[in-house]
Design a protein around this motif. Structure first.
Motif, PDB file in Angstrom:
ATOM      1  N   LYS A  64       0.828  -1.201   0.000  1.00  0.00           N
ATOM      2  CA  LYS A  64       0.000   0.000   0.000  1.00  0.00           C
ATOM      3  C   LYS A  64       0.863   1.252   0.000  1.00  0.00           C
ATOM      4  CE  LYS A  64      -4.217  -1.705   2.206  1.00  0.00           C
ATOM      5  NZ  LYS A  64      -5.064  -1.664   3.419  1.00  0.00           N
ATOM      6  N   GLY A  65       0.486   2.194  -0.845  1.00  0.00           N
ATOM      7  CA  GLY A  65       1.233   3.427  -0.966  1.00  0.00           C
ATOM      8  C   GLY A  65       2.388   3.353  -1.930  1.00  0.00           C
ATOM      9  N   ARG A  66       2.759   2.159  -2.368  1.00  0.00           N
ATOM     10  CA  ARG A  66       3.869   1.988  -3.295  1.00  0.00           C
ATOM     11  C   ARG A  66       3.431   1.420  -4.644  1.00  0.00           C
ATOM     12  NH1 ARG A  66       7.718  -1.542  -2.284  1.00  0.00           N
ATOM     13  NH2 ARG A  66       6.425  -2.925  -0.991  1.00  0.00           N
ATOM     14  N   PHE A  67       2.445   0.539  -4.632  1.00  0.00           N
ATOM     15  CA  PHE A  67       1.986  -0.119  -5.852  1.00  0.00           C
ATOM     16  C   PHE A  67       0.615   0.417  -6.244  1.00  0.00           C
ATOM     17  CE2 PHE A  67       4.384  -4.446  -5.471  1.00  0.00           C
ATOM     18  CZ  PHE A  67       5.575  -3.768  -5.273  1.00  0.00           C
ATOM     19  N   THR A  68       0.368   0.484  -7.541  1.00  0.00           N
ATOM     20  CA  THR A  68      -0.914   0.933  -8.058  1.00  0.00           C
ATOM     21  C   THR A  68      -1.344   0.038  -9.212  1.00  0.00           C
ATOM     22  OG1 THR A  68      -0.408   3.246  -7.494  1.00  0.00           O
ATOM     23  CG2 THR A  68      -2.223   2.850  -9.024  1.00  0.00           C
ATOM     24  N   ILE A  69      -2.568  -0.447  -9.150  1.00  0.00           N
ATOM     25  CA  ILE A  69      -3.134  -1.240 -10.228  1.00  0.00           C
ATOM     26  C   ILE A  69      -4.068  -0.356 -11.046  1.00  0.00           C
ATOM     27  CG2 ILE A  69      -4.572  -3.232 -10.818  1.00  0.00           C
ATOM     28  CD1 ILE A  69      -3.654  -4.488  -8.158  1.00  0.00           C
ATOM     29  N   SER A  70      -3.950  -0.451 -12.349  1.00  0.00           N
ATOM     30  CA  SER A  70      -4.824   0.291 -13.244  1.00  0.00           C
ATOM     31  C   SER A  70      -5.156  -0.574 -14.447  1.00  0.00           C
ATOM     32  CB  SER A  70      -4.168   1.604 -13.690  1.00  0.00           C
ATOM     33  OG  SER A  70      -2.971   1.351 -14.401  1.00  0.00           O
ATOM     34  N   ARG A  71      -6.071  -0.102 -15.265  1.00  0.00           N
ATOM     35  CA  ARG A  71      -6.422  -0.855 -16.461  1.00  0.00           C
ATOM     36  C   ARG A  71      -6.653   0.076 -17.631  1.00  0.00           C
ATOM     37  NH1 ARG A  71     -12.490  -2.811 -14.542  1.00  0.00           N
ATOM     38  NH2 ARG A  71     -13.580  -0.877 -15.139  1.00  0.00           N
ATOM     39  N   ASP A  72      -6.395  -0.455 -18.809  1.00  0.00           N
ATOM     40  CA  ASP A  72      -6.659   0.230 -20.061  1.00  0.00           C
ATOM     41  C   ASP A  72      -7.641  -0.646 -20.813  1.00  0.00           C
ATOM     42  OD1 ASP A  72      -6.669   1.241 -22.684  1.00  0.00           O
ATOM     43  OD2 ASP A  72      -4.603   1.922 -22.537  1.00  0.00           O
ATOM     44  N   ASN A  73      -8.898  -0.267 -20.791  1.00  0.00           N
ATOM     45  CA  ASN A  73      -9.929  -1.107 -21.396  1.00  0.00           C
ATOM     46  C   ASN A  73      -9.735  -1.262 -22.901  1.00  0.00           C
ATOM     47  OD1 ASN A  73     -11.226  -1.490 -18.921  1.00  0.00           O
ATOM     48  ND2 ASN A  73     -12.535   0.314 -19.208  1.00  0.00           N
ATOM     49  N   ALA A  74      -9.287  -0.211 -23.559  1.00  0.00           N
ATOM     50  CA  ALA A  74      -9.085  -0.274 -25.004  1.00  0.00           C
ATOM     51  C   ALA A  74      -8.018  -1.293 -25.376  1.00  0.00           C
ATOM     52  CB  ALA A  74      -8.729   1.097 -25.553  1.00  0.00           C
ATOM     53  N   LYS A  75      -7.005  -1.434 -24.530  1.00  0.00           N
ATOM     54  CA  LYS A  75      -5.927  -2.382 -24.786  1.00  0.00           C
ATOM     55  C   LYS A  75      -6.143  -3.717 -24.090  1.00  0.00           C
ATOM     56  CE  LYS A  75      -2.401   1.168 -25.467  1.00  0.00           C
ATOM     57  NZ  LYS A  75      -1.098   1.699 -25.017  1.00  0.00           N
ATOM     58  N   ASN A  76      -7.239  -3.831 -23.341  1.00  0.00           N
ATOM     59  CA  ASN A  76      -7.544  -5.053 -22.596  1.00  0.00           C
ATOM     60  C   ASN A  76      -6.360  -5.462 -21.716  1.00  0.00           C
ATOM     61  OD1 ASN A  76      -9.910  -6.627 -22.275  1.00  0.00           O
ATOM     62  ND2 ASN A  76      -8.938  -8.380 -23.282  1.00  0.00           N
ATOM     63  N   THR A  77      -5.804  -4.475 -21.036  1.00  0.00           N
ATOM     64  CA  THR A  77      -4.574  -4.663 -20.279  1.00  0.00           C
ATOM     65  C   THR A  77      -4.724  -4.099 -18.874  1.00  0.00           C
ATOM     66  OG1 THR A  77      -3.227  -4.553 -22.284  1.00  0.00           O
ATOM     67  CG2 THR A  77      -2.112  -4.159 -20.192  1.00  0.00           C
ATOM     68  N   VAL A  78      -4.203  -4.830 -17.908  1.00  0.00           N
ATOM     69  CA  VAL A  78      -4.120  -4.381 -16.529  1.00  0.00           C
ATOM     70  C   VAL A  78      -2.653  -4.147 -16.196  1.00  0.00           C
ATOM     71  CG1 VAL A  78      -4.555  -4.975 -14.118  1.00  0.00           C
ATOM     72  CG2 VAL A  78      -6.231  -5.557 -15.870  1.00  0.00           C
ATOM     73  N   TYR A  79      -2.375  -3.080 -15.477  1.00  0.00           N
ATOM     74  CA  TYR A  79      -1.015  -2.716 -15.134  1.00  0.00           C
ATOM     75  C   TYR A  79      -0.801  -2.778 -13.628  1.00  0.00           C
ATOM     76  CZ  TYR A  79      -1.030  -0.795 -19.848  1.00  0.00           C
ATOM     77  OH  TYR A  79      -1.137  -0.635 -21.206  1.00  0.00           O
ATOM     78  N   LEU A  80       0.426  -3.052 -13.258  1.00  0.00           N
ATOM     79  CA  LEU A  80       0.865  -2.945 -11.877  1.00  0.00           C
ATOM     80  C   LEU A  80       2.063  -2.013 -11.850  1.00  0.00           C
ATOM     81  CD1 LEU A  80       0.682  -3.834  -8.887  1.00  0.00           C
ATOM     82  CD2 LEU A  80       2.248  -5.701  -9.464  1.00  0.00           C
ATOM     83  N   GLN A  81       1.845  -0.788 -11.397  1.00  0.00           N
ATOM     84  CA  GLN A  81       2.924   0.172 -11.239  1.00  0.00           C
ATOM     85  C   GLN A  81       3.543  -0.011  -9.871  1.00  0.00           C
ATOM     86  OE1 GLN A  81       4.127   2.615 -13.476  1.00  0.00           O
ATOM     87  NE2 GLN A  81       5.754   2.752 -11.935  1.00  0.00           N
ATOM     88  N   MET A  82       4.835  -0.277  -9.841  1.00  0.00           N
ATOM     89  CA  MET A  82       5.543  -0.551  -8.607  1.00  0.00           C
ATOM     90  C   MET A  82       6.592   0.530  -8.395  1.00  0.00           C
ATOM     91  SD  MET A  82       6.003  -4.697  -8.873  1.00  0.00           S
ATOM     92  CE  MET A  82       7.189  -4.556 -10.212  1.00  0.00           C
ATOM     93  N   ASN A  83       6.444   1.282  -7.324  1.00  0.00           N
ATOM     94  CA  ASN A  83       7.371   2.345  -6.970  1.00  0.00           C
ATOM     95  C   ASN A  83       8.034   2.035  -5.635  1.00  0.00           C
ATOM     96  OD1 ASN A  83       6.548   3.873  -9.260  1.00  0.00           O
ATOM     97  ND2 ASN A  83       4.846   4.761  -8.085  1.00  0.00           N
ATOM     98  N   SER A  84       9.117   2.729  -5.373  1.00  0.00           N
ATOM     99  CA  SER A  84       9.847   2.562  -4.113  1.00  0.00           C
ATOM    100  C   SER A  84      10.108   1.098  -3.813  1.00  0.00           C
ATOM    101  CB  SER A  84       9.073   3.220  -2.967  1.00  0.00           C
ATOM    102  OG  SER A  84       8.867   4.596  -3.212  1.00  0.00           O
ATOM    103  N   LEU A  85      10.612   0.394  -4.800  1.00  0.00           N
ATOM    104  CA  LEU A  85      10.792  -1.043  -4.672  1.00  0.00           C
ATOM    105  C   LEU A  85      11.818  -1.394  -3.609  1.00  0.00           C
ATOM    106  CD1 LEU A  85      10.556  -1.969  -8.418  1.00  0.00           C
ATOM    107  CD2 LEU A  85       9.156  -2.973  -6.606  1.00  0.00           C
ATOM    108  N   LYS A  86      11.548  -2.483  -2.919  1.00  0.00           N
ATOM    109  CA  LYS A  86      12.402  -3.000  -1.870  1.00  0.00           C
ATOM    110  C   LYS A  86      12.886  -4.389  -2.251  1.00  0.00           C
ATOM    111  CE  LYS A  86       9.411  -0.743   1.551  1.00  0.00           C
ATOM    112  NZ  LYS A  86       8.535  -0.963   2.732  1.00  0.00           N
ATOM    113  N   SER A  87      13.965  -4.824  -1.629  1.00  0.00           N
ATOM    114  CA  SER A  87      14.490  -6.147  -1.927  1.00  0.00           C
ATOM    115  C   SER A  87      13.458  -7.231  -1.649  1.00  0.00           C
ATOM    116  CB  SER A  87      15.769  -6.413  -1.136  1.00  0.00           C
ATOM    117  OG  SER A  87      15.537  -6.335   0.261  1.00  0.00           O
TER     118      SER A  87
END
Length: 113
Positions: A64-87
């Motif tokens: 929470k606070g680091r990852f974001t899930i989104s979708r692009d319906n036109a591309k039929n694609t779901v994304y996982l944006q991962m920030n502040s990555l840790k080991s």
């Protein structure tokens, strides 16, 4: 005929970012809930977060606070944006059709310290 293909994994330094994609075929993600999971070596697969049919999202406390899930319906694609990555984020990441339990092949994310 329903397929999920994950992509975007790689090696990243701690504190960096990656965006994973999950491209669906044979279904419409607008009306299909999608989950992101991850599995580290020697550990069970765990839920990272979900995006539901109305676009709402929920996340595991660990991301929470680091990852974001989104979708692009036109591309039929779901994304996982991962920030502040840790080991400890190092794992194979999978997307999943929640209703059917179908998995993609996974994509490796490795975070160096």
């Amino acid at each position: 005929q329903v397929q999920l293909v994950e992509a975007g994994g790689g090696l990243v330094q701690a504190g960096g970012s990656l965006r994973l994609s999950c491209v669906a075929s044979g279904c419409t993600i607008r009306v299909t809930g999608i989950g992101w999971y991850r599995q580290a070596p020697g550990k069970q697969r765990e839920l990272v977060g979900v995006i539901t049919t109305d676009g709402s999202t929920n996340y595991a406390d660990s991301v929470k606070g680091r990852f974001t899930i989104s979708r692009d319906n036109a591309k039929n694609t779901v994304y996982l944006q991962m920030n502040s990555l840790k080991s400890e984020d190092t794992a194979v990441y999978y997307c999943n059709i929640l209703k059917t339990g179908q998995w993609g092949q996974g994509t490796q994310v490795t975070v160096s310290s």
